[in-house]
Design an enzyme around this catalytic site. Structure first.
Site, PDB file in Angstrom:
ATOM      1  N   THR A  44      -5.312   6.843  -5.447  1.00 51.49           N
ATOM      2  CA  THR A  44      -5.440   7.142  -4.093  1.00 51.49           C
ATOM      3  C   THR A  44      -4.576   8.480  -3.715  1.00 51.49           C
ATOM      4  O   THR A  44      -4.866   9.238  -2.795  1.00 51.49           O
ATOM      5  CB  THR A  44      -5.305   5.928  -3.245  1.00 51.49           C
ATOM      6  OG1 THR A  44      -5.940   4.840  -3.760  1.00 51.49           O
ATOM      7  CG2 THR A  44      -4.997   6.155  -1.717  1.00 51.49           C
ATOM      8  N   GLU A  49       0.914  -1.166  -0.018  1.00 49.91           N
ATOM      9  CA  GLU A  49       0.070  -0.161   0.080  1.00 49.91           C
ATOM     10  C   GLU A  49       0.977   1.243  -0.044  1.00 49.91           C
ATOM     11  O   GLU A  49       0.563   2.296  -0.604  1.00 49.91           O
ATOM     12  CB  GLU A  49      -0.995   0.028   1.259  1.00 49.91           C
ATOM     13  CG  GLU A  49      -1.854  -0.984   1.306  1.00 49.91           C
ATOM     14  CD  GLU A  49      -2.927  -0.900   0.130  1.00 49.91           C
ATOM     15  OE1 GLU A  49      -2.769  -1.114  -1.146  1.00 49.91           O
ATOM     16  OE2 GLU A  49      -4.367  -0.698   0.638  1.00 49.91           O
TER      17      GLU A  49
HETATM   18  N1  HSE Z   1      -8.385   4.712   3.426  1.00 46.07           N
HETATM   19  C1  HSE Z   1      -7.561   5.042   2.267  1.00 46.07           C
HETATM   20  C2  HSE Z   1      -8.021   6.479   1.870  1.00 46.07           C
HETATM   21  C3  HSE Z   1      -8.190   3.708   1.440  1.00 46.07           C
HETATM   22  O1  HSE Z   1      -9.395   6.899   1.660  1.00 46.07           O
HETATM   23  O2  HSE Z   1      -7.172   7.072   1.236  1.00 46.07           O
HETATM   24  C4  HSE Z   1      -7.851   3.866   0.031  1.00 46.07           C
HETATM   25  O3  HSE Z   1      -8.541   2.725  -0.426  1.00 46.07           O
END
Ligand code: HSE
Length: 306
Positions: free
Chosen positions: A181, A128
């Site tokens: 993201t 991630e």
């Molecule tokens: N919590 C993260 C965001 C998840 O919202 O940036 C990304 O899938």
């Protein structure tokens, strides 16, 4: 066991009020992966079908997560990974998380389970970090634990698996645009007002309580996000119309799935979840935006062997 074929589920992170801490796993959409032990030390990504993603181990989230596991184990083991991507990158349903979590889960199995699930989350978070610049755990945790999860703390890492009522279904619509993201995080403000924080943590408490007591109305009243959704929703075409249709069709609540552009709704019962799907679809059909749609029960198992 020398080789294993797995299903790694798509996930919905944030679940409205729980930015970076809440997530749930789906069972009707996910990637498939084949992981093989080899005699050559390290990790080789041999094949990626379905998406154009890097094969170089250090540039691939599955490779990086797997290397984190091998480095902790100080192991000379070697693995080959084939990835069949059904989850599009930038869709908001945990594409990078599925590959990262799937790789470490399968490697751990082939190594005879030297690590527990929380440790696997930690390795998968490195994938991630590569994908979004931040090692968030709210997609990899539900992929690995199954069900609904809370990241209570990242340092030290503590994941809490939350009870999920049996009749809870998710509907997810994915308009065919890509939202990275990293971009969706960059536009967020780094401070929140005390007023918004109070609303948000009240909703997190309400949602968790509603899940445990199987109080679907309370779940619905708690599915609100006063902090992130107002900012990110501008990146998603017709977000307000999709949300309002979903609620009118009986959804308990509706919000952005992860960092978008997918939009999720939770409903009580399959029939309502399907009605909600039809109402969400009609918005994009009218404005001429292509989409994928999924209706799924909450996946209690997480990653599984095929
Ligand atoms: N919590 C993260 C965001 C998840 O919202 O940036 C990304 O899938």
């Amino acid at each position: 066991m020398e080789s294993i074929k797995i299903f790694a589920p798509a996930t919905i992170a944030n679940v409205s009020c729980g930015f970076d801490v809440l997530g749930l796993a789906l069972d009707t959409v996910g990637d498939e992966m084949i992981i093989r032990k080899t005699s050559t030390k390290g990790i080789k990504i041999t094949k990626i079908i379905g998406q154009d993603l890097p094969l170089e181990t250090h540039k691939n989230v599955a490779g990086v997560a797997g290397l984190a596991l091998l480095s902790e184990l100080q192991s000379n083991s070697g693995f080959e990974i084939e990835i069949y991507k059904n989850i599009k990158p930038g869709s908001g349903i945990g594409s990078s998380a599925a590959s990262s979590a799937g790789a470490v889960w399968a490697m751990n199995k082939l190594l005879g389970n030297p690590f527990n699930t929380t440790q696997l989350v930690k390795f998968a978070m490195e994938g991630e970090r590569l994908a979004s610049g931040v090692a968030h755990a709210d997609n990899v945790a539900p992929a690995l634990f199954g069900g609904f999860t809370l990241v209570r703390s990242t340092d030290p890492l503590e994941i809490v698996k939350i009870h999920t009522p049996d009749q809870l279904y998710a509907t997810v619509i994915h308009p065919q645009i890509e939202v990275k993201t990293s971009d969706a995080r960059e536009i967020l403000k780094s401070n929140v007002t005390l007023k918004d924080a109070i609303t948000q943590w009240a909703n997190v408490g309400g949602l968790i309580s509603g899940l445990y007591t199987e109080d679907y109305e309370l779940i619905g009243r708690s599915l609100h996000d006063t902090i992130v959704e107002p900012i990110r929703s501008i990146l998603i075409p017709a977000f307000d119309a999709v949300k309002s249709n979903a609620i009118k069709s009986g959804a308990l609540g509706c919000g952005i799935s992860g960092s978008g552009p997918s939009i999720f709704a939770l409903s009580k019962g399959l029939e309502t979840a399907q009605k909600v799907a039809a109402s969400m679809e009609s918005v994009y059909e009218n404005v001429g935006i292509d989409f994928d749609i999924h209706v799924s029960k909450i996946n209690q198992q997480g990653i599984k062997i095929l």
